[in-house]
Design an enzyme around this catalytic site. Structure first.
Site, PDB file in Angstrom:
ATOM      1  N   VAL A 165      44.116  37.567  33.372  1.00  0.00           N
ATOM      2  CA  VAL A 165      43.662  38.679  32.542  1.00  0.00           C
ATOM      3  C   VAL A 165      43.078  39.789  33.420  1.00  0.00           C
ATOM      4  CG1 VAL A 165      43.237  37.308  30.473  1.00  0.00           C
ATOM      5  CG2 VAL A 165      41.436  37.516  32.192  1.00  0.00           C
ATOM      6  N   ASP A 166      43.170  39.613  34.741  1.00  0.00           N
ATOM      7  CA  ASP A 166      42.620  40.630  35.635  1.00  0.00           C
ATOM      8  C   ASP A 166      43.767  41.310  36.375  1.00  0.00           C
ATOM      9  OD1 ASP A 166      43.498  38.642  37.298  1.00  0.00           O
ATOM     10  OD2 ASP A 166      41.521  38.080  38.039  1.00  0.00           O
ATOM     11  N   ASP A 167      43.474  41.935  37.509  1.00  0.00           N
ATOM     12  CA  ASP A 167      44.541  42.674  38.195  1.00  0.00           C
ATOM     13  C   ASP A 167      45.164  41.861  39.331  1.00  0.00           C
ATOM     14  OD1 ASP A 167      42.259  42.819  39.627  1.00  0.00           O
ATOM     15  OD2 ASP A 167      42.002  44.979  39.465  1.00  0.00           O
TER      16      ASP A 167
END
Ligand code: 6R9
Length: 692
Positions: free
Chosen positions: A561-563
């Site tokens: 859910v992050d980069d």
């Protein structure tokens, strides 16, 4: 609420909207009803270490109610020169609001992981057991080492390292392909208390230099070259270039110990710097085959492994693991998740350059006295049947791999699988990314002949070992679900405000407590350690993954859910790729997003804005990709470069990646609100350039 209740089969409506779609590779996750369940066979369950949900739940409950007692009992089965203080089995603070993050296990204990992985078995009379089989790139190249022979080789290298001044606490960088010398080098470092940092032999010179600059090793260990499939990769040349680079950063490495990989390249064809470079074969075999181990504290560092972070910083982060807890955890997770038996022949296709190779090629299996297969080559060379050829050749019983390989072999067709018997297989494993149900079923039905349970192990470089995984004899499985937490692990799913959700829910995956294999810090960057992992949701370790828990308590990982992008199971930070792109003199700005990819899981999609007046061309596209290959490695090369005269930004200048993701995946009717953009016109412009 008791642990079993938390896993209980209770249907509740999700209290909060799911932040991430409940799909894996675009396939909807199966509904959580009984139809999707795949039960272990009665025969399998009967012989399994943990053979029923009941038995699992009892053990799990104990591990949560009394972690100190649970883990102490297991730790006692290892050799400790000095036992830990009983009141300090676990010291932890995972709550930044209560002070600095602290995780310590078995404090005061003194041990050595190499002793436990190798000497212990030789001393127990198992010295003649095969520790490692080695299969080379070509089907007629192979080798093997017994536990006694492994001990001799580890000791010789350990003695050499000591002779050149490597001491406890010193870093050693290892840049080797999958030769037996790679686990040997790791174990030799561990034996003398040196901290190894293995760099995957697909990383570029710049990437190695970045790591060398950070950890300042006394020695770099490499080999002259390796053949992967038909490709010759001159590893020593790459190391040479990295040492020039790191010297510019003020870090000079005195010794480059080079193994002559005669099957790939002869000595005389290897570039050489006299005084710095040393042939492994010229020195190491001359050292004694006995070397006293260095007894280290349980909390002394064992290794550093650099991985891509999620804070948007291009700098890679050195994940630091310590000795005692990691040892106990890697060994215990291996044993249970694969239902290990002493007669097993175990093969994990991962490279030791990643955490999977650390915990489940080298340490976990050897700590159990297992026979491990190390394979040097490519899994589809000379043809897509190679894996099954190897399985039959060695009688592999446990086969652990990644969904990307399963999908690629599935695409080549079952005919390559059917040519081989595979009857030795009894447990299969998957790691690195969510496994889509179609790939799961192919793996189960075609590779495992509907006979072998699949352990879909969810974990991370940071966690040291499995966190959510089936125990293959315990539970019926649902294709695509990593099922339930390992002993001692309390996963919680929180909403965007950090509120823990119960029952059926979907949100951010956190862990509530510490476990012995948890990483202890990011090397030299405690702030980033706390900010990335412990500040997002106070009181919890935040994994960076999304997760859904179904009404039966099964966990379904839904991706990062992050980069961070997950390409073929390899973690790549968007910021790293962007930084490589903008290092190109003609690139003014870059924004990178992940897109679904049929085989790789995710692919890299890069939007680039060029310096004013520079025209976009195919040559420029190629040289932008080259920039990424040379700064990171070929595996991080973007799949698509999208020329972007302008990027969608908010009025405060923030790039709106949400919109870029939709454009990249052609979900143009889901662009959402674009009115807050500084220049909404760029969106249409980007769409019109999509096929450039
Ligand atoms: C072991 C390893 C960690 C990230 C992790 C997650 C993804 C790994 C998975 C999985 C779904 C699984 N991941 N295993 N996702 N199901 N069984 O791969 O470590 O390289 O640090 O990557 O990989 O997204 O956060 P690492």
């Amino acid at each position: 609420m008791g642990a079993s209740d938390r896993l209980a089969v209770a249907a509740a409506r999700p209290r909060h909207a799911a932040p991430c779609a409940a799909t894996v590779l675009g396939e909807p996750l199966p509904a959580s009803d009984d139809h999707g369940l795949v039960h272990p066979s009665a025969d399998f369950a009967a012989q399994a270490l943990v053979s029923s949900p009941q038995q699992y739940l009892e053990m799990y409950q104990r591990s949560i109610d009394d972690p100190a007692g649970f883990w102490s009992e297991i730790a006692e089965t290892f050799y400790w020169k000095q036992k830990w203080s009983p009141e300090e089995v676990c010291n932890e603070n995972l709550d930044v609001t209560k002070g600095p993050i602290k995780i310590e296990w078995f404090k005061g204990g003194k041990t050595n992981i190499c002793h436990n992985a190798v000497d212990r078995y030789v001393e127990a009379g198992d010295g003649a057991k095969i520790a490692m089989y080695w299969e080379g790139n070509e089907p007629d190249q192979d080798g093997k080492l017994t536990y006694s022979e492994l001990l001799d080789k580890v000791c010789q290298l350990a003695n050499y390292l000591k002779s050149v001044g490597v001491e406890k606490g010193d870093a050693v960088v290892i840049y080797l392909p999958m030769l037996m010398e790679l686990p040997i080098a790791m174990l030799a470092c561990a034996r003398i208390g040196a901290v190894h940092s293995v760099v995957f032999a697909g990383f570029s010179a710049d990437a190695i230099a970045q790591r060398i600059t950070d950890c300042k090793p006394k020695v770099v260990i490499t080999c002259n070259a390796v053949k992967r499939g038909q490709k010759l990769i001159p590893l020593k040349d790459i190391v040479d270039a990295s040492l020039v680079e790191s010297a510019k950063n003020g870090v000079t490495v005195g010794i480059c110990l080079t193994y002559e990989n005669q099957l790939a390249m002869k000595k005389e064809d290897t570039q050489w710097i006299a005084g710095r470079d040393v042939w492994w074969q010229d020195v190491v075999p001359n050292f004694p085959t006995r070397c006293d181990v260095e007894w280290v504290d349980a909390e002394d560092p064992l290794f550093l492994l650099y991985t891509s972070g999620s804070t948007g910083k291009p700098k890679v982060q050195g994940v630091l693991h310590t000795t005692g807890g990691y040892m106990v955890y890697a060994a215990t997770t291996f044993k249970h998740a694969f239902d290990y038996k002493p007669t097993d022949i175990y093969w994990c296709t991962a490279d030791c350059g990643w955490i999977t190779g650390h915990s489940y090629v080298t340490y976990g299996p050897l700590l159990n006295g297992a026979t491990v297969l190390v394979y040097e080559g490519a899994p589809n060379y000379p043809d897509p049947g190679r894996c099954w050829d190897i399985v039959d050749k060695y009688g592999v019983t446990i086969f652990y791999t990644a969904p990307t390989l399963i999908r690629s072999l599935m695409r080549d067709g079952s005919v390559y699988v059917d040519r081989y018997s595979r009857k030795s297989l009894r447990v299969l494993g998957s790691v690195g990314e969510p496994i889509n149900p179609t790939a799961w079923r192919w793996f189960y039905n075609v590779v495992g002949d509907s006979r072998c349970p699949i352990s879909d192990t969810w974990w991370q470089t940071e966690t040291g070992g499995f966190m959510i995984t089936p125990l293959p004899g315990a539970w019926p499985q649902k294709p695509g679900s990593a099922t339930f937490p390992f002993f001692g692990v309390q996963p919680v799913i929180v909403d965007e405000k950090g509120r823990e959700m119960t029952g059926e829910c979907s949100g951010y995956l956190c862990i509530k407590n510490s476990w012995p294999g948890a990483f202890r810090t990011l090397y030299g960057d405690k702030d980033r350690y706390e900010t990335t992992y412990f500040k997002p949701f106070s009181g919890y370790y935040f994994s960076g993954d999304g997760c859904r828990r179904d009404k039966d308590g099964y966990h379904w990982l839904t991706g990062r859910v992050d980069d961070v992008i997950n390409v073929s199971g390899h973690r790549i930070g968007t910021a790293e790729v962007e930084s490589a792109l903008v290092s190109h003199p003609k690139c003014a700005e870059a924004a990178v997003v992940g897109i679904d990819h049929e085989v790789k899981g995710q692919g890299i999609y890069a939007f680039v804005t060029l310096v004013d007046g520079v025209p976009y061309s195919d040559d420029l596209r190629k040289s932008l990709i080259m920039a990424v290959r040379s700064q990171i490695g070929a595996f991080a090369a973007p799949d698509k470069i999208h020329w972007a005269p302008g990027l969608p930004k908010t009025r405060s200048g923030k790039i709106m990646r949400r919109i870029l993701r939709k454009i990249a995946s052609r979900q143009l009717d889901e662009l959402g609100d674009t009115s807050t953009l500084a220049d909404p016109g760029v969106v249409d412009q980007l769409i019109s350039l999509s096929d450039s």
